[in-house]
Every structure is written in C-alpha cells, then in structure tokens.
Design a protein around this motif. Sequence first.
Motif, PDB file in Angstrom:
ATOM      1  N   SER A  26      66.067  74.453 -28.010  1.00  0.00           N
ATOM      2  CA  SER A  26      65.800  74.159 -26.602  1.00  0.00           C
ATOM      3  C   SER A  26      65.732  75.435 -25.779  1.00  0.00           C
ATOM      4  N   GLU A  27      66.665  76.351 -26.041  1.00  0.00           N
ATOM      5  CA  GLU A  27      66.655  77.606 -25.288  1.00  0.00           C
ATOM      6  C   GLU A  27      65.432  78.442 -25.653  1.00  0.00           C
ATOM      7  N   LEU A  28      65.082  78.439 -26.937  1.00  0.00           N
ATOM      8  CA  LEU A  28      63.906  79.202 -27.355  1.00  0.00           C
ATOM      9  C   LEU A  28      62.635  78.624 -26.728  1.00  0.00           C
ATOM     10  N   ASP A  29      62.546  77.300 -26.647  1.00  0.00           N
ATOM     11  CA  ASP A  29      61.396  76.676 -25.987  1.00  0.00           C
ATOM     12  C   ASP A  29      61.257  77.183 -24.559  1.00  0.00           C
ATOM     13  N   ARG A  30      62.383  77.272 -23.852  1.00  0.00           N
ATOM     14  CA  ARG A  30      62.338  77.764 -22.477  1.00  0.00           C
ATOM     15  C   ARG A  30      61.855  79.208 -22.427  1.00  0.00           C
ATOM     16  N   ARG A  31      62.342  80.017 -23.357  1.00  0.00           N
ATOM     17  CA  ARG A  31      61.951  81.423 -23.373  1.00  0.00           C
ATOM     18  C   ARG A  31      60.467  81.594 -23.716  1.00  0.00           C
ATOM     19  N   LEU A  32      59.951  80.728 -24.592  1.00  0.00           N
ATOM     20  CA  LEU A  32      58.562  80.848 -25.026  1.00  0.00           C
ATOM     21  C   LEU A  32      57.598  80.058 -24.148  1.00  0.00           C
ATOM     22  N   GLY A  33      58.148  79.343 -23.155  1.00  0.00           N
ATOM     23  CA  GLY A  33      57.288  78.654 -22.196  1.00  0.00           C
ATOM     24  C   GLY A  33      56.709  77.358 -22.682  1.00  0.00           C
ATOM     25  N   ARG A  34      57.416  76.661 -23.574  1.00  0.00           N
ATOM     26  CA  ARG A  34      56.927  75.362 -24.044  1.00  0.00           C
ATOM     27  C   ARG A  34      57.413  74.266 -23.115  1.00  0.00           C
ATOM     28  N   GLY A  35      56.521  73.315 -22.841  1.00  0.00           N
ATOM     29  CA  GLY A  35      56.883  72.183 -22.001  1.00  0.00           C
ATOM     30  C   GLY A  35      57.537  71.083 -22.796  1.00  0.00           C
ATOM     31  N   ALA A  36      57.966  70.039 -22.087  1.00  0.00           N
ATOM     32  CA  ALA A  36      58.628  68.908 -22.731  1.00  0.00           C
ATOM     33  C   ALA A  36      57.687  68.143 -23.660  1.00  0.00           C
ATOM     34  N   ASP A  37      56.350  68.335 -23.464  1.00  0.00           N
ATOM     35  CA  ASP A  37      55.399  67.650 -24.339  1.00  0.00           C
ATOM     36  C   ASP A  37      55.156  68.405 -25.637  1.00  0.00           C
ATOM     37  N   GLY A  38      55.878  69.536 -25.814  1.00  0.00           N
ATOM     38  CA  GLY A  38      55.742  70.302 -27.048  1.00  0.00           C
ATOM     39  C   GLY A  38      54.590  71.275 -27.029  1.00  0.00           C
ATOM     40  N   CYS A  39      53.882  71.381 -25.906  1.00  0.00           N
ATOM     41  CA  CYS A  39      52.701  72.242 -25.846  1.00  0.00           C
ATOM     42  C   CYS A  39      53.025  73.544 -25.126  1.00  0.00           C
ATOM     43  N   GLY A  40      52.195  74.521 -25.397  1.00  0.00           N
ATOM     44  CA  GLY A  40      52.361  75.813 -24.759  1.00  0.00           C
ATOM     45  C   GLY A  40      53.183  76.745 -25.604  1.00  0.00           C
ATOM     46  N   GLY A  41      52.904  78.014 -25.539  1.00  0.00           N
ATOM     47  CA  GLY A  41      53.708  79.025 -26.203  1.00  0.00           C
ATOM     48  C   GLY A  41      53.509  79.098 -27.696  1.00  0.00           C
ATOM     49  N   GLU A  42      52.479  78.401 -28.244  1.00  0.00           N
ATOM     50  CA  GLU A  42      52.288  78.445 -29.682  1.00  0.00           C
ATOM     51  C   GLU A  42      51.894  79.851 -30.117  1.00  0.00           C
ATOM     52  N   SER A  43      52.403  80.253 -31.285  1.00  0.00           N
ATOM     53  CA  SER A  43      52.177  81.604 -31.766  1.00  0.00           C
ATOM     54  C   SER A  43      51.025  81.633 -32.759  1.00  0.00           C
ATOM     55  N   ARG A  44      50.168  82.624 -32.633  1.00  0.00           N
ATOM     56  CA  ARG A  44      49.091  82.818 -33.594  1.00  0.00           C
ATOM     57  C   ARG A  44      49.314  84.094 -34.406  1.00  0.00           C
ATOM     58  N   ILE A  45      50.445  84.719 -34.253  1.00  0.00           N
ATOM     59  CA  ILE A  45      50.752  85.929 -35.008  1.00  0.00           C
ATOM     60  C   ILE A  45      51.190  85.527 -36.407  1.00  0.00           C
ATOM     61  N   ASP A  46      50.600  86.160 -37.421  1.00  0.00           N
ATOM     62  CA  ASP A  46      50.861  85.760 -38.804  1.00  0.00           C
ATOM     63  C   ASP A  46      52.063  86.509 -39.365  1.00  0.00           C
ATOM     64  N   ILE A  47      53.233  86.255 -38.797  1.00  0.00           N
ATOM     65  CA  ILE A  47      54.458  86.904 -39.252  1.00  0.00           C
ATOM     66  C   ILE A  47      54.754  86.535 -40.706  1.00  0.00           C
ATOM     67  N   GLY A  48      54.574  85.257 -41.054  1.00  0.00           N
ATOM     68  CA  GLY A  48      54.835  84.822 -42.428  1.00  0.00           C
ATOM     69  C   GLY A  48      53.927  85.516 -43.424  1.00  0.00           C
ATOM     70  N   GLY A  49      52.645  85.637 -43.072  1.00  0.00           N
ATOM     71  CA  GLY A  49      51.710  86.321 -43.952  1.00  0.00           C
ATOM     72  C   GLY A  49      52.068  87.779 -44.149  1.00  0.00           C
ATOM     73  N   ASP A  50      52.526  88.419 -43.080  1.00  0.00           N
ATOM     74  CA  ASP A  50      52.952  89.814 -43.182  1.00  0.00           C
ATOM     75  C   ASP A  50      54.103  89.961 -44.172  1.00  0.00           C
ATOM     76  N   MET A  51      55.059  89.020 -44.118  1.00  0.00           N
ATOM     77  CA  MET A  51      56.203  89.118 -45.022  1.00  0.00           C
ATOM     78  C   MET A  51      55.783  88.845 -46.467  1.00  0.00           C
ATOM     79  N   VAL A  52      54.903  87.871 -46.663  1.00  0.00           N
ATOM     80  CA  VAL A  52      54.432  87.596 -48.027  1.00  0.00           C
ATOM     81  C   VAL A  52      53.764  88.834 -48.611  1.00  0.00           C
ATOM     82  N   GLN A  53      52.940  89.513 -47.820  1.00  0.00           N
ATOM     83  CA  GLN A  53      52.280  90.730 -48.296  1.00  0.00           C
ATOM     84  C   GLN A  53      53.299  91.831 -48.587  1.00  0.00           C
ATOM     85  N   ALA A  54      54.320  91.936 -47.731  1.00  0.00           N
ATOM     86  CA  ALA A  54      55.361  92.946 -47.961  1.00  0.00           C
ATOM     87  C   ALA A  54      56.111  92.665 -49.256  1.00  0.00           C
ATOM     88  N   LEU A  55      56.420  91.393 -49.509  1.00  0.00           N
ATOM     89  CA  LEU A  55      57.090  91.029 -50.761  1.00  0.00           C
ATOM     90  C   LEU A  55      56.200  91.342 -51.964  1.00  0.00           C
TER      91      LEU A  55
END
Length: 286
Positions: free
Chosen positions: A181-210
Amino acid sequence: MEKSITVTAAGKINLSLRVTGQRHDGYHTIDTVMHETGLHDTITVTLGGEGITVDCPGDIEPQSNLAYRAACAYIDACGAETGVHIAIEKHIPVSGGMAGGSADAAAVLRGLDSLIGTVDKERLYGAALSLGADVPFCLAGGAMRCTGIGEIMTPCRPLPPHKLMIVGGCGEKRSTAAMYSELDRRLGRGADGCGGESRIDIGGDMVQALESGLLDRICAALHNDFELVNLGCAEVRRLLANCGALGSLLCGSGPTVFGLFEPAFDTAPAVDRLTAAGYRVLYVGI
C-alpha cells in the motif's frame, strides 16, 4: 504404523524485485528473480492419528498457519483418510521478507507427496498457488524469474560461487500488504490498480547478469522497489559495504537484508561489526 519424513524449507532472497502494477482484483504483479538460500526451517511430517495438528514456535493459531493450510490442501486433493502432524523447527525470520511461511507450506506439500504420492504435478502446483504467490517458487526451489503475481516461473542460472550473509534487526516488521500500500502511494498508483506501471526490465538485467557468471556484475544489477518504503535497510547496507560486501539488498518487502561476498572472504570481522551495531547475523554460508 505411523509414517514420517523430515524435509527442509529453504528461505529465499530476491536478487531483483520490481512491482510492475496491480490487478483489478487487488493482487500486485511483479517481475522478480528469486533464489533459494541455505537458511532453512526443518519440517517433520507424520501420518497417523486424527485431524491435522501443528507444533510450531510462536502464538500462531494452527488454522492461520500456512503449513496447516498446506496439509489441508494436499489431503483434499488426494482424498486420503489420514491424520497429519507437522512439527516445525524455525530458523527463517518470521515476517522478514524471506518467505518463511511459504517455504514451510511448500515443504509440507513435498513431504506429504513423498509419503502419499497420489497428486500429479499440476494439482500440486495448483495447491501451492492457492496458498500464496511465493509457495510455487518455494516448491520448485533453485533460481527463478517469477512474473505475474509470482506464479509464472522461468528457471535461470543460479548465483556463481559466493558467500551469503543474512542480517536481521534492520527495521520494523510490517505486513506485506502494508508495504504494498505504501509503495503504491510512492509510485502513484490509484485504487483501481492503474498508474505507475514500470517498463524497466530489471528482471531481464538480472537474468543477463546471472548468465555472465560474474558476481560483481550481479551485484551491480541488484534492485528492490521495496527499498523505497523500507528506509531502515539503508544503514545496514552501508555497513555491509564498509565490511567488504560486493552488494546487498532488502529481502522481499523486508526488513531482513542480505549481503554477497567473494566466496573466500573472511566475514568474521563483518559479523563482529554488525553485532556491535545492534544487528543480528542470522546466516553466513556459501
């Protein structure tokens, strides 16, 4: 005659964790790379008697314990007419971000499947997911990139040789729901679950690093969104870096923190410094 088995329940760390959005049913979607650790609980599952009983430290009501619910789910799935007793020896910190309860539930499923063995893999993983988003990973183990709500798993290369340190006492224990809930507020997500979605491929970066097999590159790719709302981890991470850790990160939603060192690194002075600073070193291993 009673049948019994003892299994381990490994805690996990998140090498990367990005909260990518929130579904309309309230569940958050994530992109995370999880890795099992050598810090584990020990679970003994015994068939016999009547009903399902749990012997576990703490004041948790049996019906609220994920291990209890896991036994119920397995017995329902297989239709066996037997009692189950579960004894839990705890080492994974409770509410520490290491999926201790999920690991215990997965261990119960594995134990019952070894003793009874009448549930196919699809139903076993279905039972795991019904218990919680982390339980399928804890059932599979190893290293996985997990997406969706955590149930879509893709195996990835495990960590190269390293020394892992897990540190407790890094801040206030708060529920995962409160952290989201606190992270949603920080990332600007509304109660409908929308907004603040991330398109940064952090997971892909870690897979490549591994895939590179280079510990320093892996440590450079460490990331956890929950560090935005768990500020208590910053000081212990600074201390771990000063003690020689190549990298460190919050475990899940926290407050436990892990550090990664070169495999031959002498961590004894780091343990002393962390202990003197009021932290609890829960595990050091390779």
